[in-house]
Design a protein around this motif. Structure first.
Motif, PDB file in Angstrom:
ATOM      1  N   HIS A  37      10.196  40.743  61.900  1.00 41.05           N
ATOM      2  CA  HIS A  37      11.878  39.657  62.178  1.00 41.05           C
ATOM      3  C   HIS A  37      12.338  40.082  60.640  1.00 41.05           C
ATOM      4  O   HIS A  37      12.029  39.494  59.795  1.00 41.05           O
ATOM      5  N   GLY A  38      13.596  40.114  61.448  1.00 39.10           N
ATOM      6  CA  GLY A  38      15.130  39.464  60.221  1.00 39.10           C
ATOM      7  C   GLY A  38      16.253  39.101  61.185  1.00 39.10           C
ATOM      8  O   GLY A  38      16.184  39.140  62.605  1.00 39.10           O
ATOM      9  N   PHE A  39      17.235  38.485  61.122  1.00 45.89           N
ATOM     10  CA  PHE A  39      17.698  37.903  61.351  1.00 45.89           C
ATOM     11  C   PHE A  39      19.183  38.381  60.689  1.00 45.89           C
ATOM     12  O   PHE A  39      19.681  38.574  59.967  1.00 45.89           O
ATOM     13  N   TYR A  40      20.242  38.279  61.493  1.00 44.93           N
ATOM     14  CA  TYR A  40      21.603  38.968  61.186  1.00 44.93           C
ATOM     15  C   TYR A  40      22.573  38.500  61.705  1.00 44.93           C
ATOM     16  O   TYR A  40      22.786  37.445  62.824  1.00 44.93           O
ATOM     17  N   CYS A  41      24.026  38.003  61.104  1.00 38.90           N
ATOM     18  CA  CYS A  41      25.146  37.353  61.392  1.00 38.90           C
ATOM     19  C   CYS A  41      26.286  38.213  61.730  1.00 38.90           C
ATOM     20  O   CYS A  41      27.230  37.967  61.621  1.00 38.90           O
ATOM     21  N   ASP A  42      25.894  40.032  61.188  1.00 36.34           N
ATOM     22  CA  ASP A  42      27.256  41.075  61.152  1.00 36.34           C
ATOM     23  C   ASP A  42      28.133  41.127  62.530  1.00 36.34           C
ATOM     24  O   ASP A  42      29.168  42.071  62.308  1.00 36.34           O
ATOM     25  N   ASP A  43      27.956  40.600  63.076  1.00 33.73           N
ATOM     26  CA  ASP A  43      28.879  40.555  64.164  1.00 33.73           C
ATOM     27  C   ASP A  43      30.126  39.620  64.030  1.00 33.73           C
ATOM     28  O   ASP A  43      30.863  39.838  65.536  1.00 33.73           O
ATOM     29  N   PHE A  44      29.860  38.552  63.493  1.00 31.84           N
ATOM     30  CA  PHE A  44      30.776  38.068  63.115  1.00 31.84           C
ATOM     31  C   PHE A  44      32.070  38.383  61.824  1.00 31.84           C
ATOM     32  O   PHE A  44      31.675  38.110  61.091  1.00 31.84           O
ATOM     33  N   VAL A  45      32.707  39.202  62.232  1.00 30.85           N
ATOM     34  CA  VAL A  45      33.271  39.633  61.427  1.00 30.85           C
ATOM     35  C   VAL A  45      34.577  38.980  61.110  1.00 30.85           C
ATOM     36  O   VAL A  45      35.958  38.437  62.223  1.00 30.85           O
ATOM     37  N   LEU A  46      34.501  38.923  59.595  1.00 26.05           N
ATOM     38  CA  LEU A  46      35.708  38.093  58.749  1.00 26.05           C
ATOM     39  C   LEU A  46      37.321  38.449  59.117  1.00 26.05           C
ATOM     40  O   LEU A  46      37.337  40.176  59.105  1.00 26.05           O
ATOM     41  N   PRO A  47      38.509  37.941  59.813  1.00 25.47           N
ATOM     42  CA  PRO A  47      39.381  39.175  59.527  1.00 25.47           C
ATOM     43  C   PRO A  47      40.230  38.570  58.279  1.00 25.47           C
ATOM     44  O   PRO A  47      40.658  38.370  57.735  1.00 25.47           O
ATOM     45  N   LEU A  48      39.734  40.708  57.656  1.00 23.01           N
ATOM     46  CA  LEU A  48      40.044  39.914  55.793  1.00 23.01           C
ATOM     47  C   LEU A  48      40.887  41.947  55.943  1.00 23.01           C
ATOM     48  O   LEU A  48      40.878  42.683  56.781  1.00 23.01           O
TER      49      LEU A  48
ATOM     50  N   LEU B 136      38.024  33.898  49.960  1.00 19.28           N
ATOM     51  CA  LEU B 136      37.775  34.449  51.343  1.00 19.28           C
ATOM     52  C   LEU B 136      39.033  33.150  51.891  1.00 19.28           C
ATOM     53  O   LEU B 136      39.010  31.966  51.872  1.00 19.28           O
ATOM     54  N   PRO B 137      39.918  33.909  53.214  1.00 14.88           N
ATOM     55  CA  PRO B 137      41.323  33.262  53.539  1.00 14.88           C
ATOM     56  C   PRO B 137      39.888  32.081  54.810  1.00 14.88           C
ATOM     57  O   PRO B 137      39.283  32.867  55.526  1.00 14.88           O
ATOM     58  N   TRP B 138      40.524  30.732  54.917  1.00 10.41           N
ATOM     59  CA  TRP B 138      40.483  30.075  56.137  1.00 10.41           C
ATOM     60  C   TRP B 138      40.329  30.758  57.508  1.00 10.41           C
ATOM     61  O   TRP B 138      40.761  30.947  57.967  1.00 10.41           O
TER      62      TRP B 138
END
Ligand SMILES: [Zn+2]
Length: 318
Positions: free
Chosen positions: A2-13, A80-82
């Motif tokens: 099993h693996g976990f990921y959160c790359d769907d949450f894209v930072l506005p950079l 990183l910007p908030w």
């Protein structure tokens, strides 16, 4: 596995920002393409709760992060910007490490395709790290009495200064950091065992130093759980690395860490840590190889469990 990921949450950079958020999706695509993790075994984790985060972080810091009231100086150090999505992503990233730890307890090994936010302290973030995922996950498992003592093996090229500071004086978590001595952070914290390597250190010297440090750390830790911050940034062509490792050397590094944990019977959660390659494909390939080695570790664990007749037919549910 099993693996976990959160790359769907894209930072506005801005496109020129140094934080390589595209790599996380690329790593996920690579590990599924190669079959190291089946896409049905990849999960978006729950966000870590306030209660879980406050097992490590100061309440005042937590509120400044959540409300977006960090000072300019705090944001400068964080790099990183908030934004609201920064908070969500940071909480999910901790959630991913916690989820990987939970699965590792029953399946021997699991991965977070992100995480390794080891520059986050109790009351501040630094170097792209908002909350300290390893610290929150381990403290939570200890609170739940799932584990007693843990070993953090941090091979990201930058010292795990936040993790070292959080667990300073806490004998239930042993921190090992193998890093570039002259690299960021310039002011190092005291881990239980620090191995500071010279600029340009290559595969053989690195692997010898790592093997020696594991010989010392494993018995000293007396752990029943291990968390590995792998890091692709010791690679010779990393923009922030300064060491001289090749891809084969990094793969042997992963194999060594995982084999030692297996020999010691320790369930192992693997998180990726940093990687800022001049060629992003190389960074992705190094992270992918770490996941491939984790898959070997998981396969071995299952074989052994099967041999012992103890394998459970039930899959963990998410
Ligand atoms: Zn790093």
């Amino acid at each position: 596995m099993h693996g976990f990921y959160c790359d769907d949450f894209v930072l506005p950079l801005p496109a020129t920002h140094r934080f390589p958020q595209d790599k996380y999706r690329s790593v996920r695509e690579a590990v599924t393409r190669q079959g190291w993790i089946d896409s049905s075994d990849l999960h978006v984790p729950e966000a870590a709760s306030g209660e879980e985060l406050l097992r490590v972080h100061a309440e005042s810091y937590w509120w400044r992060v959540v409300r977006g009231t960090l000072s300019c100086e705090e944001l400068r150090r964080l790099g990183l910007p908030w934004s609201p999505i920064l908070v969500e992503r940071a909480r999910r990233s901790v959630g991913a490490t916690l989820a990987a730890c939970r699965v590792a307890l029953t399946e021997g090994c699991a991965v977070n395709l992100g995480g390794g936010t080891h520059h986050a302290f109790v009351d501040r973030g630094e170097g792209f790290c908002v909350f300290n995922d390893a610290a929150v996950a381990l403290r939570t498992l200890q609170h739940e009495k799932q584990i007693r003592r843990a070993l953090v093996i941090d091979c990201d090229v930058h010292q795990g200064n936040g993790t070292a500071a959080i667990f300073a004086g806490d004998s239930s978590v042993f921190t090992l950091s193998v890093h570039g001595e002259r690299n960021y952070p310039l002011r190092k914290e005291l881990s239980n065992l620090d191995v500071g390597l010279a600029d340009g250190t290559e595969d053989d010297a690195y692997l010898a130093a790592l093997a020696h440090s594991l010989d010392r750390a494993l018995p000293a830790a007396g752990a029943d759980f291990a968390l590995y911050v792998s890091g692709a940034d010791p690679h010779w062509n990393d923009r922030l690395g300064r060491l001289g490792l090749r891809r084969d050397g990094l793969r042997l590094r992963d194999r060594l860490v995982m084999a030692r944990c297996r020999q010691a019977g320790l369930p192992l959660a693997v998180v990726l840590g940093g990687g800022y390659g001049r060629a992003m494909e190389t960074t992705v390939a190094v992270h992918e190889a770490t996941v491939a080695e984790a898959r070997r570790c998981w396969d071995n664990w299952r074989e052994q469990e099967r041999g012992a007749g103890a394998i459970s037919a039930k899959r963990p549910s998410f």
